[in-house]
Design a protein around this motif. Structure first.
Motif, PDB file in Angstrom:
ATOM      1  N   PRO A   3      -8.725  -8.029   0.515  1.00  0.00           N
ATOM      2  CA  PRO A   3      -7.586  -8.074   1.369  1.00  0.00           C
ATOM      3  C   PRO A   3      -7.958  -8.328   2.764  1.00  0.00           C
ATOM      4  CG  PRO A   3      -7.497  -6.163  -0.246  1.00  0.00           C
ATOM      5  CD  PRO A   3      -8.863  -6.834  -0.345  1.00  0.00           C
ATOM      6  N   ALA A   4      -6.872  -8.873   3.537  1.00  0.00           N
ATOM      7  CA  ALA A   4      -7.080  -9.300   4.855  1.00  0.00           C
ATOM      8  C   ALA A   4      -7.750  -8.125   5.803  1.00  0.00           C
ATOM      9  CB  ALA A   4      -5.931  -9.752   5.582  1.00  0.00           C
ATOM     10  N   ASP A   5      -7.849  -7.037   5.532  1.00  0.00           N
ATOM     11  CA  ASP A   5      -8.255  -5.825   6.565  1.00  0.00           C
ATOM     12  C   ASP A   5      -9.670  -5.276   5.988  1.00  0.00           C
ATOM     13  OD1 ASP A   5      -7.178  -4.392   4.385  1.00  0.00           O
ATOM     14  OD2 ASP A   5      -6.456  -2.926   5.390  1.00  0.00           O
ATOM     15  N   GLN A   6     -10.126  -6.175   4.932  1.00  0.00           N
ATOM     16  CA  GLN A   6     -11.407  -5.737   4.249  1.00  0.00           C
ATOM     17  C   GLN A   6     -12.427  -6.870   4.247  1.00  0.00           C
ATOM     18  OE1 GLN A   6     -10.677  -3.740   0.293  1.00  0.00           O
ATOM     19  NE2 GLN A   6      -9.144  -2.706   1.316  1.00  0.00           N
ATOM     20  N   THR A   7     -13.883  -6.704   4.147  1.00  0.00           N
ATOM     21  CA  THR A   7     -14.721  -7.457   4.300  1.00  0.00           C
ATOM     22  C   THR A   7     -15.875  -7.312   3.270  1.00  0.00           C
ATOM     23  OG1 THR A   7     -16.164  -6.676   6.008  1.00  0.00           O
ATOM     24  CG2 THR A   7     -14.405  -8.386   6.535  1.00  0.00           C
ATOM     25  N   GLN A  46     -16.469  -3.237   3.911  1.00  0.00           N
ATOM     26  CA  GLN A  46     -15.866  -2.367   4.989  1.00  0.00           C
ATOM     27  C   GLN A  46     -14.472  -2.638   4.879  1.00  0.00           C
ATOM     28  OE1 GLN A  46     -17.735  -3.548   8.765  1.00  0.00           O
ATOM     29  NE2 GLN A  46     -16.564  -1.763   9.700  1.00  0.00           N
ATOM     30  N   SER A  47     -13.949  -1.691   5.359  1.00  0.00           N
ATOM     31  CA  SER A  47     -12.438  -1.466   5.565  1.00  0.00           C
ATOM     32  C   SER A  47     -12.031  -0.890   6.782  1.00  0.00           C
ATOM     33  CB  SER A  47     -11.546  -0.766   4.397  1.00  0.00           C
ATOM     34  OG  SER A  47     -11.706   0.794   4.557  1.00  0.00           O
ATOM     35  N   PRO A  48     -10.823  -0.771   7.383  1.00  0.00           N
ATOM     36  CA  PRO A  48     -10.639  -0.075   8.544  1.00  0.00           C
ATOM     37  C   PRO A  48     -11.063   1.403   8.588  1.00  0.00           C
ATOM     38  CG  PRO A  48      -8.782  -1.387   7.846  1.00  0.00           C
ATOM     39  CD  PRO A  48      -9.603  -1.161   6.724  1.00  0.00           C
ATOM     40  N   THR A  49     -11.237   2.066   7.477  1.00  0.00           N
ATOM     41  CA  THR A  49     -11.550   3.476   7.524  1.00  0.00           C
ATOM     42  C   THR A  49     -12.849   3.854   6.929  1.00  0.00           C
ATOM     43  OG1 THR A  49     -10.371   3.753   5.439  1.00  0.00           O
ATOM     44  CG2 THR A  49      -9.182   4.231   7.570  1.00  0.00           C
ATOM     45  N   LYS A  59     -17.042   2.262   5.638  1.00  0.00           N
ATOM     46  CA  LYS A  59     -18.122   1.270   5.402  1.00  0.00           C
ATOM     47  C   LYS A  59     -19.058   1.724   4.391  1.00  0.00           C
ATOM     48  CE  LYS A  59     -20.989   0.457   8.817  1.00  0.00           C
ATOM     49  NZ  LYS A  59     -21.600  -0.327   9.840  1.00  0.00           N
ATOM     50  N   ASP A  77      -8.117   7.638   8.920  1.00  0.00           N
ATOM     51  CA  ASP A  77      -7.026   7.416   9.725  1.00  0.00           C
ATOM     52  C   ASP A  77      -5.948   8.509   9.909  1.00  0.00           C
ATOM     53  OD1 ASP A  77      -4.428   6.334  11.043  1.00  0.00           O
ATOM     54  OD2 ASP A  77      -4.324   4.806   9.519  1.00  0.00           O
ATOM     55  N   LYS A 116      -2.438   8.287   8.349  1.00  0.00           N
ATOM     56  CA  LYS A 116      -2.329   8.025   7.022  1.00  0.00           C
ATOM     57  C   LYS A 116      -1.635   9.227   6.231  1.00  0.00           C
ATOM     58  CE  LYS A 116      -4.147   5.594   3.265  1.00  0.00           C
ATOM     59  NZ  LYS A 116      -5.375   5.010   2.359  1.00  0.00           N
TER      60      LYS A 116
END
Length: 180
Positions: free
Chosen positions: A16-20, A42-45, A47, A85, A88
């Motif tokens: 997904p766009a917010d994950q690497t 890694q995601s926004p919340t 690693k 988050d 959330k």
């Protein structure tokens, strides 16, 4: 001989766009297993970083019996950092966790570092995860944490009502207060 690296690159592209997902020092094949020197998701919340992973693999059972049988997956170190988050909302509980193939995954992780808070270090995690087609089973043969040596067996039903059975035993080392 480079298919493991190519597969990880493809998976990274599907995130997904917010994950690497990034992997370095990768060798071996999807058919025969291999080595990953460094991998980070890694995601926004969260690693997760994996160092020095050796992956065994048996391709034949997947083709002929829809069973994924891995040789021992041995990881030298896993580092996990979480930044929850606060806005959330809690997610809904799972109603089912069934998989299209049976899985057998023996594993060994030398060191796991949860970067907290609070910080926790786990050593010598070893065991087997198995999906039988109806149940998820986790047998932890050894887990060293906080001066304790533990074993665990957990069995989770894949479909609703998702019954869970957990057995834990261990030994905790405590100082003798009389030996001051």
């Amino acid at each position: 001989d480079d298919s493991l690296n190519q597969t990880l690159q493809r998976v990274a592209g599907w995130m997904p766009a917010d994950q690497t997902l990034v992997a370095k020092d990768v060798s071996g094949s999807v058919k025969n297993g291999g080595h990953i020197g460094w991998l980070q998701w890694q995601s926004p919340t969260m690693k997760v970083e994996v160092k020095d992973a050796k992956i065994g693999w048996q391709f034949r059972p997947l083709i002929f019996s829809r069973a994924l049988k891995l040789g021992t997956v041995h990881i030298a170190e896993v580092n996990i950092a979480s930044t929850p988050d606060p806005d959330k909302k809690p997610s809904e509980p799972l109603q089912s966790l069934t998989l299209p193939v049976k899985i057998e995954l023996p594993f060994k992780v030398d060191q796991i570092n949860w970067q907290g808070p609070p910080e926790v270090a786990v050593q010598e995690l070893s065991g087997v995860y198995e999906y039988t087609g109806t149940h998820h089973e986790l047998q932890i043969n050894r887990l060293l944490v906080a001066d304790g040596d533990y074993q665990l067996f957990a069995r989770l039903q894949g479909a609703a009502p998702m019954q869970l059975k957990v057995e834990l035993q261990g030994e905790l080392q405590t100082p003798n207060p009389l030996q001051a």
